[in-house]
Design a protein around this motif. Structure first.
Motif, PDB file in Angstrom:
ATOM      1  N   ILE A   1      17.935  -7.875  -3.330  1.00  0.00           N
ATOM      2  CA  ILE A   1      17.051  -7.049  -2.710  1.00  0.00           C
ATOM      3  C   ILE A   1      17.453  -6.916  -1.206  1.00  0.00           C
ATOM      4  O   ILE A   1      17.098  -5.615  -0.844  1.00  0.00           O
ATOM      5  N   ASN A   2      18.122  -7.549  -0.812  1.00  0.00           N
ATOM      6  CA  ASN A   2      18.788  -7.173   0.579  1.00  0.00           C
ATOM      7  C   ASN A   2      19.506  -5.982   0.651  1.00  0.00           C
ATOM      8  O   ASN A   2      19.354  -5.048   1.962  1.00  0.00           O
ATOM      9  N   ARG A   3      20.192  -5.436  -0.401  1.00  0.00           N
ATOM     10  CA  ARG A   3      20.965  -4.399  -0.348  1.00  0.00           C
ATOM     11  C   ARG A   3      20.012  -2.926  -0.140  1.00  0.00           C
ATOM     12  O   ARG A   3      20.347  -1.939   0.233  1.00  0.00           O
ATOM     13  N   TYR A   4      18.599  -3.117  -0.429  1.00  0.00           N
ATOM     14  CA  TYR A   4      17.855  -2.089  -0.785  1.00  0.00           C
ATOM     15  C   TYR A   4      16.753  -1.903   0.596  1.00  0.00           C
ATOM     16  O   TYR A   4      15.823  -1.244   0.492  1.00  0.00           O
ATOM     17  N   CYS A   5      17.251  -2.716   1.764  1.00  0.00           N
ATOM     18  CA  CYS A   5      16.311  -2.627   2.944  1.00  0.00           C
ATOM     19  C   CYS A   5      16.723  -0.950   3.336  1.00  0.00           C
ATOM     20  O   CYS A   5      17.741  -0.674   3.337  1.00  0.00           O
ATOM     21  N   GLY A   6      15.410  -0.435   3.835  1.00  0.00           N
ATOM     22  CA  GLY A   6      15.493   0.730   4.180  1.00  0.00           C
ATOM     23  C   GLY A   6      15.150   1.831   3.042  1.00  0.00           C
ATOM     24  O   GLY A   6      14.843   3.158   3.300  1.00  0.00           O
ATOM     25  N   GLU A   7      14.989   1.463   1.986  1.00  0.00           N
ATOM     26  CA  GLU A   7      14.637   2.326   0.843  1.00  0.00           C
ATOM     27  C   GLU A   7      13.172   2.205   0.503  1.00  0.00           C
ATOM     28  O   GLU A   7      12.404   1.138   0.683  1.00  0.00           O
ATOM     29  N   GLU A   8      12.663   3.052  -0.438  1.00  0.00           N
ATOM     30  CA  GLU A   8      11.308   2.829  -0.873  1.00  0.00           C
ATOM     31  C   GLU A   8      11.255   2.081  -1.931  1.00  0.00           C
ATOM     32  O   GLU A   8      12.166   2.366  -2.863  1.00  0.00           O
ATOM     33  N   MET A   9      10.344   1.102  -1.785  1.00  0.00           N
ATOM     34  CA  MET A   9      10.127   0.126  -2.949  1.00  0.00           C
ATOM     35  C   MET A   9       8.574  -0.282  -2.823  1.00  0.00           C
ATOM     36  O   MET A   9       7.969  -0.364  -2.061  1.00  0.00           O
ATOM     37  N   PHE A  10       8.297  -0.482  -4.318  1.00  0.00           N
ATOM     38  CA  PHE A  10       6.868  -1.305  -4.206  1.00  0.00           C
ATOM     39  C   PHE A  10       6.808  -2.574  -5.409  1.00  0.00           C
ATOM     40  O   PHE A  10       8.040  -2.603  -6.241  1.00  0.00           O
ATOM     41  N   LEU A  11       6.039  -3.507  -5.087  1.00  0.00           N
ATOM     42  CA  LEU A  11       5.954  -4.678  -5.918  1.00  0.00           C
ATOM     43  C   LEU A  11       4.726  -4.579  -6.901  1.00  0.00           C
ATOM     44  O   LEU A  11       3.813  -4.394  -6.173  1.00  0.00           O
TER      45      LEU A  11
ATOM     46  N   THR B   1       0.697  -1.331   0.111  1.00  0.00           N
ATOM     47  CA  THR B   1      -0.029   0.029  -0.181  1.00  0.00           C
ATOM     48  C   THR B   1       0.884   1.233  -0.019  1.00  0.00           C
ATOM     49  O   THR B   1       2.098   1.219   0.298  1.00  0.00           O
ATOM     50  N   LYS B   2       0.210   2.550  -0.361  1.00  0.00           N
ATOM     51  CA  LYS B   2       0.964   3.816  -0.397  1.00  0.00           C
ATOM     52  C   LYS B   2       1.841   4.080   0.719  1.00  0.00           C
ATOM     53  O   LYS B   2       2.990   4.326   0.418  1.00  0.00           O
ATOM     54  N   PRO B   3       1.290   4.307   1.794  1.00  0.00           N
ATOM     55  CA  PRO B   3       2.167   4.857   2.720  1.00  0.00           C
ATOM     56  C   PRO B   3       3.173   3.841   3.222  1.00  0.00           C
ATOM     57  O   PRO B   3       4.032   4.117   4.091  1.00  0.00           O
ATOM     58  N   ILE B   4       2.968   2.603   3.072  1.00  0.00           N
ATOM     59  CA  ILE B   4       3.853   1.571   3.709  1.00  0.00           C
ATOM     60  C   ILE B   4       4.807   1.024   2.516  1.00  0.00           C
ATOM     61  O   ILE B   4       4.426  -0.069   2.062  1.00  0.00           O
ATOM     62  N   ASN B   5       5.788   1.877   1.982  1.00  0.00           N
ATOM     63  CA  ASN B   5       6.417   1.154   0.841  1.00  0.00           C
ATOM     64  C   ASN B   5       8.083   1.232   1.170  1.00  0.00           C
ATOM     65  O   ASN B   5       8.768   1.108   0.249  1.00  0.00           O
ATOM     66  N   ILE B   6       8.444   1.185   2.613  1.00  0.00           N
ATOM     67  CA  ILE B   6       9.788   1.231   2.967  1.00  0.00           C
ATOM     68  C   ILE B   6      10.047  -0.028   3.331  1.00  0.00           C
ATOM     69  O   ILE B   6       9.506  -0.920   4.235  1.00  0.00           O
ATOM     70  N   LEU B   7      10.982  -0.880   2.384  1.00  0.00           N
ATOM     71  CA  LEU B   7      11.228  -2.179   2.703  1.00  0.00           C
ATOM     72  C   LEU B   7      12.137  -2.354   4.050  1.00  0.00           C
ATOM     73  O   LEU B   7      13.329  -1.638   4.178  1.00  0.00           O
ATOM     74  N   GLN B   8      11.768  -2.976   5.064  1.00  0.00           N
ATOM     75  CA  GLN B   8      12.196  -2.981   6.300  1.00  0.00           C
ATOM     76  C   GLN B   8      13.143  -4.083   6.571  1.00  0.00           C
ATOM     77  O   GLN B   8      14.293  -3.964   7.083  1.00  0.00           O
ATOM     78  N   LYS B   9      12.616  -5.242   6.094  1.00  0.00           N
ATOM     79  CA  LYS B   9      13.721  -6.399   6.045  1.00  0.00           C
ATOM     80  C   LYS B   9      12.978  -7.642   5.316  1.00  0.00           C
ATOM     81  O   LYS B   9      11.916  -7.502   4.749  1.00  0.00           O
ATOM     82  N   ILE B  10      13.982  -8.560   4.857  1.00  0.00           N
ATOM     83  CA  ILE B  10      13.260  -9.768   4.036  1.00  0.00           C
ATOM     84  C   ILE B  10      14.040 -10.929   4.805  1.00  0.00           C
ATOM     85  O   ILE B  10      14.948 -10.944   5.255  1.00  0.00           O
ATOM     86  N   LEU B  11      13.144 -12.081   4.668  1.00  0.00           N
ATOM     87  CA  LEU B  11      13.815 -13.428   5.046  1.00  0.00           C
ATOM     88  C   LEU B  11      13.517 -14.462   3.996  1.00  0.00           C
ATOM     89  O   LEU B  11      12.314 -14.308   3.247  1.00  0.00           O
ATOM     90  N   PHE B  12      14.484 -15.438   4.168  1.00  0.00           N
ATOM     91  CA  PHE B  12      14.244 -16.645   3.247  1.00  0.00           C
ATOM     92  C   PHE B  12      12.903 -17.494   4.015  1.00  0.00           C
ATOM     93  O   PHE B  12      12.988 -17.489   5.190  1.00  0.00           O
ATOM     94  N   GLY B  13      12.142 -17.851   3.128  1.00  0.00           N
ATOM     95  CA  GLY B  13      10.865 -18.699   3.938  1.00  0.00           C
ATOM     96  C   GLY B  13      11.015 -20.054   3.331  1.00  0.00           C
ATOM     97  O   GLY B  13      12.335 -20.364   2.919  1.00  0.00           O
TER      98      GLY B  13
END
Length: 158
Positions: A74-84, A10-22
């Motif tokens: 993708i992990n390098r972009y944690c903390g940056e604005e991104m959308f899928l 969604t619009k205001p929630i677009n900063i990648l905080q963290k990613i994990l392997f599932g």
């Protein structure tokens, strides 16, 4: 006729905080509205931060080596604005804020467009006390870094 953009986060929630392997070729993305204060130079107004992450779990149709490569890119972009953006059974990554005009979307040079996926799932996950503590500590460190820069500029001008 208006085109449906099919943006997953969604619009205001677009900063990648963290990613994990599932499990089974899955990468889990956590999006929030709090910038990574230690990484960004831009001070974004977050007057009332959300108390949850938007979690998007995506199962990719990739070999393990390709999935691991994608994860680290993708992990390098944690903390940056991104959308899928979902395009049928493929996924694209876009940089910046979610806007309605595609011509304003930024790209990540090292991330391919139209990565094949099998399915996705989206939900909200409450932030833990450790998440809040980390946000606060990062903001405090950023504040002190800016304060030191300001103080050293003052001393130079006197």
């Amino acid at each position: 006729m208006e085109k449906h953009l099919n943006i997953l986060n969604t619009k205001p929630i677009n900063i990648l905080q963290k990613i994990l392997f599932g499990e089974q070729n899955t990468i889990i993305f956590y999006f929030g509205d709090t910038p990574n204060w230690s990484k960004t130079e831009i001070i974004k107004d977050v007057a009332v931060p959300s108390d949850y992450y938007e979690m998007i779990e995506i199962t990719f149709n990739l070999k393990y080596n390709d999935l691991a490569d994608l994860y680290w890119k993708i992990n390098r972009y944690c903390g940056e604005e991104m959308f899928l953006q979902l395009n049928g059974d493929t996924l694209s990554f876009w940089e910046g804020e979610v806007v309605d005009f595609e011509e304003y979307w930024g790209t990540f040079d090292d991330l391919e467009d139209n990565i094949p996926i099998l399915h996705h799932k989206k939900s909200n996950v409450l932030k833990s006390s450790d998440d809040w503590k980390s946000d606060y500590e990062n903001l405090r460190a950023r504040y002190y870094r800016l304060y030191k820069e300001l103080w050293s500029l003052r001393e130079k001008n006197e």
